[in-house]
Design a protein around this motif. Structure first.
Motif, PDB file in Angstrom:
ATOM      1  N   ASP A   1       0.838  -1.196   0.000  1.00 27.44           N
ATOM      2  CA  ASP A   1       0.000   0.000   0.000  1.00 27.44           C
ATOM      3  C   ASP A   1       0.870   1.242   0.000  1.00 27.44           C
ATOM      4  O   ASP A   1       1.297   1.733   1.061  1.00 27.44           O
ATOM      5  CB  ASP A   1      -0.918   0.008   1.221  1.00 27.44           C
ATOM      6  N   GLU A   2       1.169   1.717  -1.214  1.00 27.05           N
ATOM      7  CA  GLU A   2       1.992   2.912  -1.406  1.00 27.05           C
ATOM      8  C   GLU A   2       3.279   2.810  -0.582  1.00 27.05           C
ATOM      9  O   GLU A   2       4.030   1.867  -0.737  1.00 27.05           O
ATOM     10  CB  GLU A   2       1.175   4.163  -1.045  1.00 27.05           C
ATOM     11  N   ASP A   3       3.525   3.807   0.325  1.00 25.19           N
ATOM     12  CA  ASP A   3       4.752   3.790   1.129  1.00 25.19           C
ATOM     13  C   ASP A   3       4.483   3.369   2.565  1.00 25.19           C
ATOM     14  O   ASP A   3       5.254   3.692   3.480  1.00 25.19           O
ATOM     15  CB  ASP A   3       5.408   5.181   1.124  1.00 25.19           C
ATOM     16  N   SER A   4       3.378   2.675   2.790  1.00 24.52           N
ATOM     17  CA  SER A   4       3.009   2.284   4.151  1.00 24.52           C
ATOM     18  C   SER A   4       3.747   1.022   4.569  1.00 24.52           C
ATOM     19  O   SER A   4       4.582   0.476   3.840  1.00 24.52           O
ATOM     20  CB  SER A   4       1.498   2.057   4.224  1.00 24.52           C
ATOM     21  N   ASP A   5       3.388   0.537   5.778  1.00 29.25           N
ATOM     22  CA  ASP A   5       3.999  -0.661   6.337  1.00 29.25           C
ATOM     23  C   ASP A   5       3.173  -1.911   6.032  1.00 29.25           C
ATOM     24  O   ASP A   5       3.494  -2.986   6.528  1.00 29.25           O
ATOM     25  CB  ASP A   5       4.156  -0.484   7.858  1.00 29.25           C
ATOM     26  N   PHE A   6       2.141  -1.791   5.203  1.00 29.95           N
ATOM     27  CA  PHE A   6       1.195  -2.878   5.015  1.00 29.95           C
ATOM     28  C   PHE A   6       1.285  -3.466   3.606  1.00 29.95           C
ATOM     29  O   PHE A   6       1.570  -2.762   2.636  1.00 29.95           O
ATOM     30  CB  PHE A   6      -0.236  -2.388   5.265  1.00 29.95           C
ATOM     31  N   ILE A   7       1.005  -4.758   3.546  1.00 34.25           N
ATOM     32  CA  ILE A   7       0.876  -5.488   2.284  1.00 34.25           C
ATOM     33  C   ILE A   7      -0.570  -5.947   2.177  1.00 34.25           C
ATOM     34  O   ILE A   7      -1.101  -6.592   3.092  1.00 34.25           O
ATOM     35  CB  ILE A   7       1.827  -6.694   2.216  1.00 34.25           C
ATOM     36  N   THR A   8      -1.205  -5.609   1.064  1.00 28.94           N
ATOM     37  CA  THR A   8      -2.603  -5.973   0.843  1.00 28.94           C
ATOM     38  C   THR A   8      -2.675  -7.202  -0.056  1.00 28.94           C
ATOM     39  O   THR A   8      -2.040  -7.261  -1.107  1.00 28.94           O
ATOM     40  CB  THR A   8      -3.372  -4.811   0.193  1.00 28.94           C
ATOM     41  N   VAL A   9      -3.465  -8.173   0.384  1.00 23.21           N
ATOM     42  CA  VAL A   9      -3.690  -9.406  -0.381  1.00 23.21           C
ATOM     43  C   VAL A   9      -5.162  -9.434  -0.759  1.00 23.21           C
ATOM     44  O   VAL A   9      -6.038  -9.281   0.112  1.00 23.21           O
ATOM     45  CB  VAL A   9      -3.312 -10.653   0.432  1.00 23.21           C
TER      46      VAL A   9
END
Length: 716
Positions: free
Chosen positions: A170-178
């Motif tokens: 997610d852009e430059d965030s700490d999260f990965i979206t599945v």
């Protein structure tokens, strides 16, 4: 090529551009009408790579983490999540769910329906075992290959799952979206949650194993470095004990200080001996030779007490020097020196000097100086002996010092290696405790159907089909090298243009040709022929013979020749139309003339063929013959001169230039030449020679007439 021509081409095929997209839209409507709704489920995984609140114990104190390295870490995590091993785990869970539940995620395939209870139980057993061991199905095993076919039939195989699986940061965030898209909301959520859990388990297990291996390796290495350090330390201690070394620096410093003290005392003693000798020499100079002999004879015989005391003083002084000038012995030396002085004073009271001379005080001083000189001289010997012993002891310490320094250097290196490994071990051990930061912060849940894309697909199909037609037409236009407009003909041939004519339908009848059903086309054709007639008149400038040729057959020479002839007749001109095309006598076959070229131009004394005033067409019988084969050039030219006297204009249709010299023979006698070119045709390479021939005619070539053009074209 001009853009306007392309738009003309599009307008020409406007029905195609309307019908094809319309048909595509209708077909797309029926195709997407029964499409199932799509359901998308999303889940988020927190990585802890960017979130500093989860890096309190193992944070980088320098803050040297860069965007590039962070991007590499996220890319690595995403690629791990896309591993075939993890996708296979999802496939196993999906098929196990459908095999063990009455309500599967998808409709059962044909292969799924053919499975009996025993086959299902076997499949559940194999899939469960493969799931626990994280093993793929083998294509070389007949049984496992059949289970692979089962996965493919249900669209649960790796390739099918990858098509609708989306994994992004997610852009430059700490999260990965599945995210996963399917026709079943429960299926979408199930796939995402299983993949996330399997990914976290796989990553945790892999990282833990790597960290455990690293910690164990560093632990073993730390123990090895500790043993090496202890071994070096023990060797140094054994060497010190064996050689009686406590502290080489202190010992060498003490011996060196003693050497410096002895050197100072030696210099002082040597100075005292020199001074005592000088003083004694001065005292001796004060005595006469007789007195000196007398004194030396008596003084040399000291009494026994003085001699004994002096020997004791020498021994005690030697001990005092050897002891390193011990203060305790210094008091004894001083006491014995005082005793010796007292004894010397007593001996001076005796009559050891001449009774005639009173020099007792000088004699006493001399004796005292000699005693002090002897003491200083003996002390020099003792000091030299002590210095030799000290130098010997100091020299013995040199090899010990070198060996000890070697041991210390080895110990320092071993100690540094030990401390480096210890720091690395502590750091790795600490990081291994807090290294796993992955967690699923948002599980996937069944969601509502996505907005319908049916209308968008229908519109997109129409747009794509329209764009496809435009692209095809552009390709046709781009690769089309045919000539459609007069300007293109001039540009391609570099020759002038007289005019152009549109396409008409009709026969070659001089009167019926201008009377056709399509009045609009005929009216335009008449206007264009009149324009050509005017341009021809301007070119002839009083001349009468006009030759009409073309590059190839069937380009419209006959139509133009007949039309020009009729047009000239309409302005009351006497016109002679000669059909000089022996290979294709279209005019002759249509008009059925009364006189033929073979009869008129044949050089025969018996030939008295003449033209009547009403004759306006001269035909030919056809065949493989040329004009100069009928007669010689001079005779033919004379015949043309006769024709010029009778007619206002003579129009000759010649064979095309492609028929070697047949056309060129006719053009010898023409005053002006007009070439007909059919529109929508190209110029081949082999026709370049014919074009060059027309260029070489210079002013004799009147220009092109572009035939069969579109009636809607603008006039030039």
């Amino acid at each position: 090529m001009e853009l306007g021509n392309f738009f003309k081409l599009l307008w020409k095929h406007r029905l195609l551009l309307i019908i094809v997209p319309l048909v595509t839209i209708i077909i797309s409507f029926f195709l997407v009408k029964n499409l199932a709704d799509k359901y998308v489920s999303n889940a988020q995984i927190a990585t802890g790579i960017v979130d500093q609140s989860r890096q309190l114990l193992d944070a980088d104190p320098t803050g040297s983490a860069k965007e590039q390295s962070i991007a590499h870490e996220f890319s690595n995590l995403i690629e791990i999540m896309k591993l075939k091993t993890l996708i296979n785990q999802v496939s196993y869970q999906l098929i196990l769910h459908d095999l063990s539940n009455d309500v599967p995620f998808k409709p059962e395939s044909k292969l799924f329906k053919t499975m009996n209870p025993r086959a299902r139980a076997h499949a559940i057993e194999v899939f469960t075992q493969k799931f626990k061991n994280k093993q793929p199905l083998s294509y070389y095993n007949k049984d496992e290959n059949g289970l692979n076919e089962l996965l493919r039939s249900m669209k649960y195989d790796e390739r099918s799952l990858r098509k609708d699986l989306y994994i992004n940061r997610d852009e430059d965030s700490d999260f990965i979206t599945v995210a996963y898209e399917s026709n079943n909301p429960q299926l979408s959520a199930f796939v995402v949650n299983v993949l996330c859990s399997q990914f976290i388990d796989y990553y945790t297990h892999t990282v833990r194993k790597n960290e455990t291996d690293a910690v164990n390796y560093l632990s073993d290495l730390l123990e090895q470095k500790r043993q090496i350090l202890n071994k070096k330390t023990n060797e140094l201690q054994e060497y010190r004990i064996k050689n009686g070394i406590l502290n080489l620096d202190e010992q060498s410093r003490a011996i060196f200080d003693q050497i410096m003290v002895f050197n100072d005392r030696k210099q002082q003693a040597e100075k005292d001996v020199a001074s005592y000798n000088g003083a004694i020499q001065k005292l001796n100079n004060k005595f006469t030779p007789q007195e000196r002999g007398y004194i030396e004879a008596n003084v040399s015989k000291y009494n026994q007490a003085v001699t004994n005391t002096q020997d004791q003083l020498h021994i005690l002084n030697d001990r005092y020097i050897r002891s390193g000038f011990d203060p305790k012995l210094k008091a004894a030396v001083d006491s014995l020196s005082n005793k010796l002085t007292a004894q010397i004073n007593e001996t001076s009271d005796k009559y050891i000097s001449s009774p005639l001379t009173s020099k007792d005080e000088l004699i006493r001083q001399k004796i005292g100086l000699e005693v002090n000189r002897d003491l200083a001289r003996y002390s020099i010997n003792a000091i030299n002996t002590s210095l030799n012993e000290l130098n010997t002891r100091f020299n013995k310490l040199v090899p010990f010092d070198a060996t000890v320094k070697t041991y210390n250097y080895d110990i320092d290196i071993a100690s540094k290696e030990y401390l480096d490994v210890l720091n690395k071990y502590n750091q790795t051990n600490l990081q291994s405790t807090f290294s796993i930061k992955l967690r699923q912060v948002e599980p996937a849940t069944p969601d509502a159907a996505e907005p319908s894309k049916k209308l968008l697909l229908i519109i997109l199909s129409g747009v794509i089909s329209f764009a496809f037609c435009v692209v095809v037409l552009f390709g046709i236009f781009f690769f089309d090298d045919t000539i459609k407009e007069p300007a293109e003909l001039v540009k391609r041939t570099h020759l002038p243009l007289l005019g152009y004519s549109n396409t008409v339908e009709g026969t070659l009848d001089l009167r019926k040709l201008w009377d056709v059903e399509n009045r609009d086309k005929m009216r335009l054709f008449k206007e264009l022929i009149r324009s050509i007639r005017f341009e021809v008149d301007q070119e002839l400038r009083g001349e009468k013979i006009l030759g009409i040729t073309s590059l190839t057959n069937a380009e419209g020479k006959s139509i133009l020749a007949v039309s020009l002839a009729y047009s000239y007749a309409m302005i009351n001109k006497k016109v002679l139309l000669i059909d000089g095309n022996f290979s294709n006598p279209a005019i002759s076959n249509t008009v059925q003339p009364k006189i033929y070229i073979e009869d008129y131009f044949k050089n025969n004394p018996d030939n008295y063929e003449t033209l009547s005033s009403t004759t306006n067409v001269m035909g030919n019988h056809g065949g493989d013959i040329t004009l100069l084969e009928l007669s010689d050039e001079n005779y033919i030219r004379s015949k043309f001169n006769e024709l010029k006297m009778k007619y206002d204009i003579i129009i000759i249709e010649t064979p095309p230039l492609s028929e070697l010299n047949k056309s060129k023979e006719w053009l010898l006698f023409a005053n002006k030449i007009v070439a007909v070119f059919e529109a929508d045709k190209g110029i081949a390479k082999w026709q370049n020679n014919n074009l060059q021939y027309l260029r070489n005619l210079n002013s004799k070539f009147a220009g092109w007439v572009l035939n069969k053009t579109n009636a809607s074209q603008n006039r030039f």
